[in-house]
Design a protein around this motif. Structure first.
Motif, short mmCIF file in Angstrom:
data_model
loop_
_atom_site.label_atom_id
_atom_site.label_comp_id
_atom_site.label_asym_id
_atom_site.label_seq_id
_atom_site.Cartn_x
_atom_site.Cartn_y
_atom_site.Cartn_z
N MET A 123 -10.38 14.94 4.61
CA MET A 123 -9.24 15.67 5.16
C MET A 123 -8.15 14.71 5.62
O MET A 123 -6.96 14.93 5.37
N VAL A 124 -8.54 13.65 6.31
CA VAL A 124 -7.57 12.67 6.80
C VAL A 124 -6.95 11.90 5.63
O VAL A 124 -5.72 11.72 5.56
N PHE A 125 -7.79 11.45 4.70
CA PHE A 125 -7.31 10.65 3.57
C PHE A 125 -6.33 11.46 2.71
O PHE A 125 -5.21 11.00 2.43
N TYR A 126 -6.75 12.65 2.28
CA TYR A 126 -5.91 13.45 1.39
C TYR A 126 -4.76 14.12 2.14
O TYR A 126 -3.85 14.66 1.51
N GLY A 127 -4.79 14.07 3.47
CA GLY A 127 -3.66 14.54 4.24
C GLY A 127 -2.57 13.50 4.38
O GLY A 127 -1.38 13.79 4.24
N LEU A 128 -2.97 12.25 4.63
CA LEU A 128 -1.99 11.18 4.83
C LEU A 128 -1.41 10.66 3.52
O LEU A 128 -0.26 10.22 3.48
N CYS A 129 -2.20 10.68 2.45
CA CYS A 129 -1.73 10.10 1.19
C CYS A 129 -0.41 10.70 0.69
O CYS A 129 0.50 9.95 0.32
N PRO A 130 -0.25 12.04 0.65
CA PRO A 130 1.04 12.57 0.18
C PRO A 130 2.21 12.13 1.05
O PRO A 130 3.31 11.88 0.53
N LEU A 131 2.01 12.04 2.36
CA LEU A 131 3.09 11.62 3.25
C LEU A 131 3.45 10.16 3.02
O LEU A 131 4.63 9.79 2.96
N LEU A 132 2.43 9.30 2.88
CA LEU A 132 2.69 7.88 2.65
C LEU A 132 3.27 7.63 1.26
O LEU A 132 4.14 6.77 1.08
N LEU A 133 2.81 8.38 0.26
CA LEU A 133 3.37 8.24 -1.08
C LEU A 133 4.82 8.71 -1.11
O LEU A 133 5.65 8.14 -1.84
N GLY A 134 5.15 9.74 -0.34
CA GLY A 134 6.54 10.17 -0.23
C GLY A 134 7.42 9.07 0.34
O GLY A 134 8.55 8.86 -0.12
N THR A 135 6.89 8.34 1.32
CA THR A 135 7.64 7.21 1.88
C THR A 135 7.80 6.09 0.86
O THR A 135 8.88 5.49 0.73
N ALA A 136 6.73 5.79 0.11
CA ALA A 136 6.82 4.76 -0.92
C ALA A 136 7.83 5.13 -1.99
O ALA A 136 8.60 4.28 -2.47
N MET A 137 7.88 6.40 -2.37
CA MET A 137 8.87 6.85 -3.35
C MET A 137 10.28 6.74 -2.79
O MET A 137 11.22 6.39 -3.50
N ALA A 138 10.44 7.04 -1.49
CA ALA A 138 11.75 6.91 -0.86
C ALA A 138 12.21 5.44 -0.84
O ALA A 138 13.39 5.15 -1.06
N VAL A 139 11.28 4.52 -0.60
CA VAL A 139 11.61 3.10 -0.62
C VAL A 139 12.03 2.68 -2.03
O VAL A 139 13.03 1.96 -2.21
N GLU A 140 11.29 3.14 -3.03
CA GLU A 140 11.63 2.78 -4.42
C GLU A 140 13.00 3.29 -4.82
O GLU A 140 13.79 2.58 -5.43
N ARG A 141 13.33 4.52 -4.45
CA ARG A 141 14.64 5.08 -4.79
C ARG A 141 15.75 4.41 -3.97
O ARG A 141 16.85 4.21 -4.46
N PHE A 142 15.46 4.07 -2.73
CA PHE A 142 16.45 3.38 -1.89
C PHE A 142 16.82 2.04 -2.51
O PHE A 142 18.01 1.69 -2.62
N MET A 143 15.83 1.29 -2.95
CA MET A 143 16.10 0.00 -3.58
C MET A 143 16.77 0.19 -4.93
O MET A 143 17.68 -0.56 -5.30
N GLY A 144 16.34 1.20 -5.69
CA GLY A 144 16.90 1.40 -7.01
C GLY A 144 18.35 1.85 -6.98
O GLY A 144 19.13 1.51 -7.88
N ILE A 145 18.73 2.62 -5.96
CA ILE A 145 20.10 3.14 -5.88
C ILE A 145 21.03 2.16 -5.17
O ILE A 145 22.16 1.93 -5.59
N ASN A 146 20.56 1.56 -4.09
CA ASN A 146 21.42 0.69 -3.30
C ASN A 146 21.47 -0.74 -3.83
O ASN A 146 22.43 -1.46 -3.58
N LYS A 147 20.42 -1.18 -4.52
CA LYS A 147 20.41 -2.52 -5.10
C LYS A 147 19.91 -2.44 -6.55
O LYS A 147 18.87 -3.00 -6.89
N PRO A 148 20.65 -1.76 -7.40
CA PRO A 148 20.15 -1.52 -8.76
C PRO A 148 20.06 -2.76 -9.63
O PRO A 148 19.34 -2.77 -10.61
#
Length: 371
Positions: A128-153
């Motif tokens: 429950m803890v693992f599969y609960g936190l993973c989507p939230l942390l993956l959302g943050t990782a995706m946000a980091v990837e898009r932030f770098m891709g858009i602001n420093k392409p």
């Protein structure tokens, strides 16, 4: 994790364990057998809920794999890796927890007879803890990837390869797994929860339980806050770039597509998880008795995240958006112009000088790379 009906006037068909035995830790607060009114509705609801989520994630995973094989864009490939990781995690979370819950509603097994040493309950709580936190942390990782891709392409750090994206997904899984293992090393504990169909962290005022409850809540809330901040900056940058271009050349289709998908993933995660995370933090900090009714309500909110996530990609793809908005300019001719504008904007924000035409053309990806 799913609905069950409790009736104090009905008795359980399972015999109680001997009263002179000290219950294991996971049964020290809520000790089965509970009094149930066995109904077909509970099993039916759990099976339909799990089946809907599994089929949605499986369909989205197939579509993602096909898109991953076709794309040749580096930024889009890394984003699809994160999406595949998110959908696969949601699928496995529903498969693991849903199968246990459905089995319970069908058989109404006694946890103390089946799992006297709490190994099964600890596994369920950790899941429950693992599969609960993973989507939230993956959302943050995706946000980091898009932030770098858009602001420093065009910077070296802004171009994330597929291998690096896979490493980040694995790192997210490792971190969430370490958080889930904390109760097994003494910080907090997993307990059987009312109505007896699931196990989760103990939400109480004891120091160790309070500490683990705060770790779980703060990791989730900080992930959502970081996603919101990074996505806001990315959207503002993208809008500023688009507004500087001519109306017929202001859209970069794949950038818009990925950003729209990421925004909806963040919104769904926030709506589904914030109530439960805030409820846990508030309960342990105030030292109030656990309100089971609200815990079950917010938990059902959270489980909807695993069902809605795959539909973000299913519904907000370019092929679907082109059918919904056929008048929108989806041509690929604007890609080079928008890349050049992003580069100019990035260099201007960093205080760099102007670019020569040859440098601009050399730094941008060709339109064919986005297919």
């Amino acid at each position: 994790m799913q609905r069950a009906v409790i009736d104090s006037n009905r008795t359980s068909p399972f015999p109680s364990p001997p009263t002179n035995e000290t219950p294991a830790l996971c049964f020290s607060i809520n000790s089965p057998p509970f009094n149930y009114t066995p109904t077909i509705a509970s099993a039916y609801f759990s099976a339909v809920f799990s089946g809907l989520g599994l089929s949605s994630n499986l369909f989205a995973l197939v579509v993602l794999l096909k898109a991953f094989q076709r794309t040749r864009s580096r930024s889009r490939s890394s984003f699809l890796v994160f999406l595949c990781g998110l959908v696969f995690t949601d699928f496995m979370g529903l498969l693991v927890t849903g199968s246990i819950v459905v089995s319970f509603h069908i058989t109404h097994f006694n946890w103390r007879l089946l799992d006297p040493h709490c190994h099964f309950c600890n596994f369920f709580g950790m899941s429950m803890v693992f599969y609960g936190l993973c989507p939230l942390l993956l959302g943050t990782a995706m946000a980091v990837e898009r932030f770098m891709g858009i602001n420093k392409p065009f910077s070296r750090s802004g171009n994330m390869s597929k291998a690096r994206a896979c490493y980040m997904v694995a790192l997210v899984w490792l971190f969430a797994g370490c958080v889930g293992l904390l109760p097994l090393v003494g910080l907090g504990s997993y307990h059987l929860q009312i109505p007896g169909s699931w196990c989760f962290l103990n939400i109480g005022p004891a120091p160790r339980d309070l500490g683990f409850g705060l770790v779980f809540s703060l990791v989730g809330l900080l992930s959502l806050a970081a996603s919101f901040l990074l996505n806001t900056v990315s959207v503002v940058t993208l809008v500023r770039v688009c507004c500087r271009q001519d109306g017929a050349q202001r859209r970069r289709d794949y950038e818009v597509e990925m950003m729209v998908q990421l925004i909806f993933i963040m919104l769904i995660a926030s709506v589904c998880w914030c109530p439960l995370l805030v409820f846990i933090a508030e309960t342990v900090l105030r030292g109030e008795p656990l309100r089971v009714r609200y815990l079950l309500l917010w938990l059902r909110f959270a489980t909807w995240n695993q069902i809605l996530d795959p539909w973000v990609y299913i519904l907000f793809r370019r092929s679907v958006l082109k059918r919904i908005y056929p008048r929108m300019d989806w041509s690929r001719g604007s890609i080079l112009t928008l890349y050049t504008s992003v580069r100019k904007l990035t260099r201007a924000s960093l205080g760099g000088g102007g670019l020569t035409p040859g440098a601009e053309a050399g730094g941008a990806e060709t339109p064919a790379a986005e297919s």
